[in-house]
Scaffold this motif. Structure first.
Motif, mmCIF file in Angstrom:
data_model
loop_
_atom_site.group_PDB
_atom_site.id
_atom_site.type_symbol
_atom_site.label_atom_id
_atom_site.label_comp_id
_atom_site.label_asym_id
_atom_site.label_seq_id
_atom_site.Cartn_x
_atom_site.Cartn_y
_atom_site.Cartn_z
ATOM 1 N N ARG A 456 0.833 -1.211 0.000
ATOM 2 C CA ARG A 456 0.000 0.000 0.000
ATOM 3 C C ARG A 456 0.865 1.257 0.000
ATOM 4 N NH1 ARG A 456 -3.229 -3.267 3.498
ATOM 5 N NH2 ARG A 456 -5.301 -3.657 2.575
ATOM 6 N N LYS A 457 1.915 1.238 0.804
ATOM 7 C CA LYS A 457 2.826 2.386 0.857
ATOM 8 C C LYS A 457 3.489 2.626 -0.503
ATOM 9 C CE LYS A 457 3.918 1.808 5.769
ATOM 10 N NZ LYS A 457 4.965 1.418 6.771
ATOM 11 N N ALA A 458 3.707 1.532 -1.213
ATOM 12 C CA ALA A 458 4.351 1.643 -2.531
ATOM 13 C C ALA A 458 3.327 1.822 -3.648
ATOM 14 C CB ALA A 458 5.193 0.399 -2.800
ATOM 15 N N THR A 509 11.199 6.539 -8.938
ATOM 16 C CA THR A 509 9.906 6.804 -9.575
ATOM 17 C C THR A 509 10.046 7.174 -11.049
ATOM 18 O OG1 THR A 509 10.008 9.138 -8.870
ATOM 19 C CG2 THR A 509 8.918 7.581 -7.377
ATOM 20 N N SER A 510 11.164 6.806 -11.657
ATOM 21 C CA SER A 510 11.409 7.210 -13.045
ATOM 22 C C SER A 510 10.411 6.594 -14.020
ATOM 23 C CB SER A 510 12.834 6.818 -13.456
ATOM 24 O OG SER A 510 13.043 5.421 -13.287
ATOM 25 N N LEU A 515 0.487 10.241 -10.490
ATOM 26 C CA LEU A 515 -0.428 9.933 -9.391
ATOM 27 C C LEU A 515 0.201 8.954 -8.415
ATOM 28 C CD1 LEU A 515 -3.210 10.084 -8.043
ATOM 29 C CD2 LEU A 515 -3.966 8.246 -9.574
ATOM 30 N N ASN A 516 0.722 7.847 -8.929
ATOM 31 C CA ASN A 516 1.342 6.853 -8.064
ATOM 32 C C ASN A 516 2.644 7.373 -7.456
ATOM 33 O OD1 ASN A 516 -0.408 4.486 -8.156
ATOM 34 N ND2 ASN A 516 0.083 4.414 -10.344
ATOM 35 N N LEU A 521 5.753 9.071 -2.705
ATOM 36 C CA LEU A 521 6.509 10.135 -2.039
ATOM 37 C C LEU A 521 5.881 10.509 -0.693
ATOM 38 C CD1 LEU A 521 7.411 12.435 -5.073
ATOM 39 C CD2 LEU A 521 8.856 10.748 -3.915
ATOM 40 N N LYS A 522 4.544 10.504 -0.619
ATOM 41 C CA LYS A 522 3.881 10.774 0.666
ATOM 42 C C LYS A 522 4.200 9.681 1.684
ATOM 43 C CE LYS A 522 0.011 13.593 -0.988
ATOM 44 N NZ LYS A 522 -1.461 13.687 -1.171
ATOM 45 N N SER A 523 4.259 8.413 1.205
ATOM 46 C CA SER A 523 4.615 7.308 2.103
ATOM 47 C C SER A 523 6.033 7.500 2.641
ATOM 48 C CB SER A 523 4.512 5.975 1.361
ATOM 49 O OG SER A 523 3.183 5.708 0.969
#
Length: 552
Positions: A456-458, A509-510, A515-516, A521-523
């Protein structure tokens, strides 16, 4: 960093390979003993056959025809038994040793990795691990024992024929020497370079085939199929050309061996005929010497034939020894300190992969504090990824130092360092296994709930649950059944599951959509309270969550 091949002589390669046989020396001695007895039994089958014909003709009276026939039956039976026993021992030794060598090679690669795998041709390594090691079966099952058998059998026959007549013994000695030593040594020296070229060409072709298989979509898309096929055809032709040269040398050697054996028989016939005419040998002794000479070349002729395969085998052995004897770029620290808490400090860090390089990193300085997200921003090729590899101690800095809580990274126990650090690379490798097991690589004792929390974090949980079998869905080889972004998020999920003190993320995140990327990044922002996070990227937008940014 490229490994320089050692230029070993054939004897040095053989010595290195024989050194691995120590645990099975007793069994090898038994195989040689049975091989000698078996070959001598085969030779004396022919000799006693000659005695039988001479006895029937009334020329030989030493043994009765019935006794000779009984001896022939016994020898024939024992020849089969001894041959089977010898081959069984040799193959048992060979397969035991091949398993042992594979274990040693994988152990060596574990010490050499990841630096070794960072710059090596994967196809060439696969060739060494598979076909090169497999070819050593020829050496252990069909080389060591035959050499010992040929020497022992030849010495016995020289003594036996010398007892009939010293001249016959001398002819046998010279003939065995030419067939068993001169021709094989000459052929081995001539074909040594070709043998090494053949194995290297085979490894290069392996690499080319793997590249073309994994890059087939790109080759079709950009219409590069013909060019790559032509390149692969060129490598195949180079391999075949070397093979043809080796085959030509093999044919020449075989003809030379056959000619020497025939010539030896003719010389022995002439010499014994002259001595029989002069009354210095009995007729049956002359016949025995000629028959014994012609029927005893089996072991020495086998040595001559061995030199052909030996060029391949020794080339393979040398490549295997290269791996086993290669010095690791970095040796694991097994007795150092545990990873301490505190700041990570880079002081005047410089590094180059080769002595001729200008340097990937030059006098880099930075302090990374716990509880923060540190961004490392810079263009491609400026050393961002190299810095993370130095922090993981995949390599050691050429100059300067990297310290964790005041302790130099080189003095920290490697297992402690790797246990407390999670490293997400640009390319996430996925195993041919379930998605759950792929994530649990980071923590094999994790529960399903912990795996789902990390996913979920990812931002990969919803995608996984959309699959028919959810977390039990099996990925194909290299994970080609999912997208690059999904691979990256599984790699990030591993980092969250690892529960490490520090997370190093190299362009994490390349391949992920905005959105993902935002969710990931928030995680990371929520995770920073208990960890030190280093986020490497060449995109300024990714640095938005960073508390501090270092420009490289």
């Amino acid at each position: 960093m490229n490994h320089t091949k050692k230029n070993r002589t054939s004897l040095q390669v053989m010595a290195g390979l024989i050194g691995m046989i120590r645990p099975l020396l007793g069994l090898m001695f038994l195989a040689v003993l049975m091989g000698c007895a078996g070959n001598l039994t085969a030779t004396f089958l022919t000799i006693f056959g000659g005695y039988g014909m001479l006895e029937a003709a009334g020329v030989y009276t030493g043994l009765s025809f019935g006794t000779i026939a009984a001896v022939l039956v016994v020898f024939a039976v024992f020849r089969g038994i001894l041959r089977y026993a010898e081959q069984s021992c040799n193959h048992y030794i060979a397969f035991k040793l091949l398993a042992r060598i594979r274990h040693q090679v994988f152990a060596a690669l574990r010490k050499l990795a990841p630096a070794k795998l960072d710059g090596s041709e994967k196809g060439n390594l696969i060739s060494i691990i598979t076909s090169d090691i497999e070819l050593l079966e020829v050496f252990y099952a069909h080389t060591i024992s035959p050499i010992a058998i040929a020497v022992a059998s030849s010495v016995f026959m020289v003594v036996f024929l010398g007892m009939l007549n010293p001249a016959a013994g001398a002819v046998a000695f010279v003939s065995y020497l030419i067939v068993g030593v001169v021709i094989p040594v000459r052929n081995s020296r001539k074909g040594k370079k070709s043998g090494r070229n053949y194995r290297d060409s085979f490894g290069n072709l392996n690499t080319s085939v793997l590249d073309n298989l994994y890059g087939l979509e790109e080759l079709l898309q950009y219409q590069q199929k013909e060019k790559r096929m032509a390149d692969m055809a060129g490598k195949t032709e180079a391999l075949e050309e070397t093979g043809r040269k080796l085959k030509k040398d093999e044919n020449i050697q075989r003809i030379a061996t056959d000619c020497v054996i025939l010539a030896a028989g003719i010389v022995m016939l002439i010499v014994c005929g002259l001595f029989v005419q002069a009354g210095q040998m009995e007729f049956y002794q002359g016949v025995t010497a000629v028959i014994g000479m012609m029927s005893s070349f089996g072991p020495t002729a086998a040595l001559s034939a061995l030199s052909n395969n030996l060029n391949h085998t020794l080339a393979s052995g040398s490549r295997v020894l290269d791996i086993l004897e290669e010095t690791p770029v970095v040796t694991d620290n097994e007795e150092g300190a545990k990873l301490p808490e505190g700041d990570v400090v880079c002081r005047n860090v410089s590094f180059r992969y080769e002595e001729t390089d200008d340097g990937v990193l030059n006098d880099f300085n930075a302090v990374f504090r716990p509880g923060k997200i540190h961004g490392i921003l810079g263009r491609s090729g400026c050393g961002k990824s190299t810095l993370l590899k130095l922090m993981m101690r995949f390599y050691e800095a050429g100059e300067g130092s990297i310290t964790y809580g005041g302790e130099d990274v080189n003095e920290i126990r490697t297992s402690s360092l790797r246990k407390k650090l999670a490293y997400v690379t640009q390319e996430t490798f996925l195993f041919h296994d379930t998605i759950e097991n792929n994530i649990k690589i980071a923590n094999e004792n994790a529960t399903r709930a912990e795996v789902e929390d990390a996913a979920r974090k990812a931002s990969i949980h919803e995608f996984i649950m959309s699959l028919p079998n959810g977390y039990d869905s099996r990925l194909t080889e290299l994970g080609d059944c999912i997208s690059g972004g999904e691979k990256q998020r599984i790699g990030i999920a591993r980092a969250f599951l690892h529960k490490s003190r520090m997370i190093l993320l190299d362009e994490p995140t390349s391949n992920i959509d905005s959105l993902n990327e935002g969710i990931v990044l928030k995680s990371l922002e929520r995770e920073k309270e208990d960890r030190t996070i280093l986020l490497v990227s060449h995109r300024k937008s990714t640095m938005g969550i960073a508390d501090e940014v270092v420009q490289m």
